[in-house]
Design a protein around this motif. Structure first.
Motif, PDB file in Angstrom:
ATOM      1  N   GLY A   1       0.834  -1.212   0.000  1.00  0.00           N
ATOM      2  CA  GLY A   1       0.000   0.000   0.000  1.00  0.00           C
ATOM      3  C   GLY A   1       0.866   1.257   0.000  1.00  0.00           C
TER       4      GLY A   1
ATOM      5  N   LEU B   1       1.509   4.276  -2.834  1.00  0.00           N
ATOM      6  CA  LEU B   1       1.428   5.701  -2.492  1.00  0.00           C
ATOM      7  C   LEU B   1       2.698   6.427  -2.940  1.00  0.00           C
TER       8      LEU B   1
ATOM      9  N   VAL C   1      -4.492   2.958  -5.861  1.00  0.00           N
ATOM     10  CA  VAL C   1      -4.731   1.639  -5.275  1.00  0.00           C
ATOM     11  C   VAL C   1      -5.876   0.894  -5.962  1.00  0.00           C
TER      12      VAL C   1
ATOM     13  N   GLN D   1      -3.506   5.306   7.719  1.00  0.00           N
ATOM     14  CA  GLN D   1      -3.452   5.332   6.251  1.00  0.00           C
ATOM     15  C   GLN D   1      -2.823   4.031   5.728  1.00  0.00           C
TER      16      GLN D   1
ATOM     17  N   ASP E   1      -5.391   1.265   5.975  1.00  0.00           N
ATOM     18  CA  ASP E   1      -6.451   1.391   4.978  1.00  0.00           C
ATOM     19  C   ASP E   1      -5.941   0.994   3.589  1.00  0.00           C
ATOM     20  N   LEU E   2      -4.756   1.487   3.224  1.00  0.00           N
ATOM     21  CA  LEU E   2      -4.190   1.151   1.909  1.00  0.00           C
ATOM     22  C   LEU E   2      -3.961  -0.360   1.805  1.00  0.00           C
TER      23      LEU E   2
ATOM     24  N   ARG F   1      -7.051  -2.240   1.067  1.00  0.00           N
ATOM     25  CA  ARG F   1      -7.515  -1.985  -0.313  1.00  0.00           C
ATOM     26  C   ARG F   1      -6.717  -2.806  -1.326  1.00  0.00           C
TER      27      ARG F   1
END
Ligand code: C5P
Length: 235
Positions: free
Chosen positions: A43, A47, A53, A93, A96-97, A100
């Motif tokens: 993730g 970024l 993503v 973050q 969450d990434l 995903r």
């Protein structure tokens, strides 16, 4: 039994998987695979590289190409393409990434062989969501840890605060719920216990109690090869 023994520890976030897996690996002298860290690094890699993503092929290409090193001298230290990302991957973050990119089949496929290469003598403890179902389906001992949502949020809160990362409990609870749903409802490798997994609800169990219970099971399955390697019980 296959040549290299594997113990898989699966379960939702905050179920204690990470702490249990790392203690088990220490006690048994086994290697440790923190597969969640790989998804977290992926993730962050997306970024850093400016890859959306949602771009499945772009993320899968990154997964195949990224240079990830787990420092052997410092538990939890992760280096991505030469950058220390140990803290970045543990932020909200980062969480969450991770969940995903983890929902994409091509990304999971690209990380599969990388995870399986951790299987080395004298043995491996593998921590994740699909260790027992997909990555090591032939593992000798499969554990699925769970705990109530509230307890898991409390544990995550304490973990973050102890690491010096600020956190707000109600936000963590909400985020955990969202990630639980995403992890267990995704089409590919959803979070669920393997059919032959032992399910342990750790809501009211101490870390020591969980570790001892799993060690007893490991000794039953692996016999003498693990008994001599157990360290002193920790306070
Ligand atoms: O275990 P951890 O919370 O570090 O994992 C981060 C995220 O990576 C999870 O929310 C999940 O979406 C994903 N993951 C996964 N399969 C694994 C390990 C982690 O999908 N084996």
């Amino acid at each position: 039994m296959s040549v290299v023994p594997v113990i898989t520890i699966d379960g939702p976030s905050g179920s204690g998987k990470g702490a249990v897996a790392s203690r088990l690996a220490d006690e048994l002298g086994f290697a440790l695979l923190d597969s969640g860290a790989l998804y977290r690094v992926l993730g962050i890699a997306a970024l850093r590289a400016g890859v959306d993503v949602g771009d499945e092929q772009g993320v899968a290409n990154l997964a195949a190409a990224m240079d990830v090193k787990f420092a052997s001298d410092e538990p939890g230290k992760v280096i991505l393409n030469g950058e220390d990302v140990s803290l970045a991957i543990r932020t909200d973050q980062g969480s969450d990434l991770a969940s995903r990119v983890a929902a994409m089949a091509a990304a999971r496929e690209a990380l599969l062989a990388r995870q399986q290469r951790f299987r080395q003598l004298p043995g491996l403890v593998a921590d994740g969501r699909d260790m027992g179902t997909v990555v090591f389906p032939d593992a000798e001992l499969k554990i699925y840890l769970t705990a109530s949502l509230e307890e898991r949020a409390q544990r995550r809160y304490k973990q973050l605060i102890d690491k010096g990362i600020s956190a707000i409990l109600p936000d963590l609870l909400r985020d955990l719920k969202v990630r639980d749903e995403r992890d267990s409802q995704r089409a590919i490798s959803p979070l669920r216990p393997a059919e032959d997994a032992v399910v342990l609800d750790t809501t009211t169990m101490s870390l020591d109690a969980v570790v001892q219970e799993v060690l007893t099971m490991a000794h039953d399955r692996f016999g003498e090869s693990t008994e001599g390697q157990q360290g002193e019980p920790q306070p």
